[in-house]
Design a protein around this motif. Structure first.
Motif, PDB file in Angstrom:
ATOM      1  N   SER A   1       9.294  -6.766  14.430  1.00 47.11           N
ATOM      2  CA  SER A   1      10.177  -6.115  13.463  1.00 47.11           C
ATOM      3  C   SER A   1       9.426  -5.823  12.164  1.00 47.11           C
ATOM      4  CB  SER A   1      11.398  -6.985  13.188  1.00 47.11           C
ATOM      5  OG  SER A   1      10.994  -8.213  12.629  1.00 47.11           O
ATOM      6  N   ASN A   2      10.077  -5.117  11.232  1.00 46.37           N
ATOM      7  CA  ASN A   2       9.460  -4.791   9.948  1.00 46.37           C
ATOM      8  C   ASN A   2       9.342  -6.066   9.121  1.00 46.37           C
ATOM      9  OD1 ASN A   2       8.550  -3.680   7.598  1.00 46.37           O
ATOM     10  ND2 ASN A   2      10.354  -2.434   7.200  1.00 46.37           N
TER      11      ASN A   2
ATOM     12  N   GLN B   1       7.535  -6.331   6.198  1.00 53.42           N
ATOM     13  CA  GLN B   1       7.259  -6.089   4.788  1.00 53.42           C
ATOM     14  C   GLN B   1       8.538  -6.011   3.955  1.00 53.42           C
ATOM     15  OE1 GLN B   1       4.183  -6.275   3.683  1.00 53.42           O
ATOM     16  NE2 GLN B   1       3.605  -6.618   5.816  1.00 53.42           N
ATOM     17  N   LYS B   2       9.602  -5.480   4.531  1.00 57.73           N
ATOM     18  CA  LYS B   2      10.864  -5.316   3.797  1.00 57.73           C
ATOM     19  C   LYS B   2      12.019  -5.859   4.621  1.00 57.73           C
ATOM     20  CE  LYS B   2       9.344  -1.294   1.223  1.00 57.73           C
ATOM     21  NZ  LYS B   2       9.606   0.075   0.835  1.00 57.73           N
ATOM     22  N   ASP B   3      13.072  -6.252   3.921  1.00 58.45           N
ATOM     23  CA  ASP B   3      14.278  -6.767   4.562  1.00 58.45           C
ATOM     24  C   ASP B   3      15.450  -6.483   3.627  1.00 58.45           C
ATOM     25  OD1 ASP B   3      15.456  -8.155   6.773  1.00 58.45           O
ATOM     26  OD2 ASP B   3      15.797  -9.847   5.421  1.00 58.45           O
TER      27      ASP B   3
END
Length: 89
Positions: A22-23, A25-27
């Motif tokens: 999953s990504n 770097q950002k959430d």
């Protein structure tokens, strides 16, 4: 699945379990749904086995070995140019 730490500008830091695909770097903040950025923290080593902790801290320190302490080779020295007159048929 590893746990990652993210920082929200309004709510502060929080941790989330995420898959590595999953990504990372950002959430989105679970409280205010604002976009957050990942905080990089080192893993905890204070509760590790002391032997493992010592091994990690030693890192890439090379071991110093004296020539006398090297293991003896079991390979016999081959005669590179044997005398053909000593061959038996």
């Amino acid at each position: 699945m590893p746990k990652y730490t993210f920082n929200c500008t309004t709510c502060g830091e929080y941790e989330v379990w995420k898959t590595m695909s999953s990504n990372l770097q950002k959430d989105t903040c679970p409280t205010c749904e604002e976009i957050t950025h990942r905080v990089f923290k080192s893993f905890r080593t204070n509760q590790m086995d002391p032997k493992l902790y010592k091994r990690i801290n030693s890192g890439m320190t090379p071991k110093v070995v004296k020539r006398e302490n090297l293991p003896k080779s079991n390979v016999k020295q081959l005669n590179r140019n044997p005398n053909p007159m000593s061959w038996t048929v």
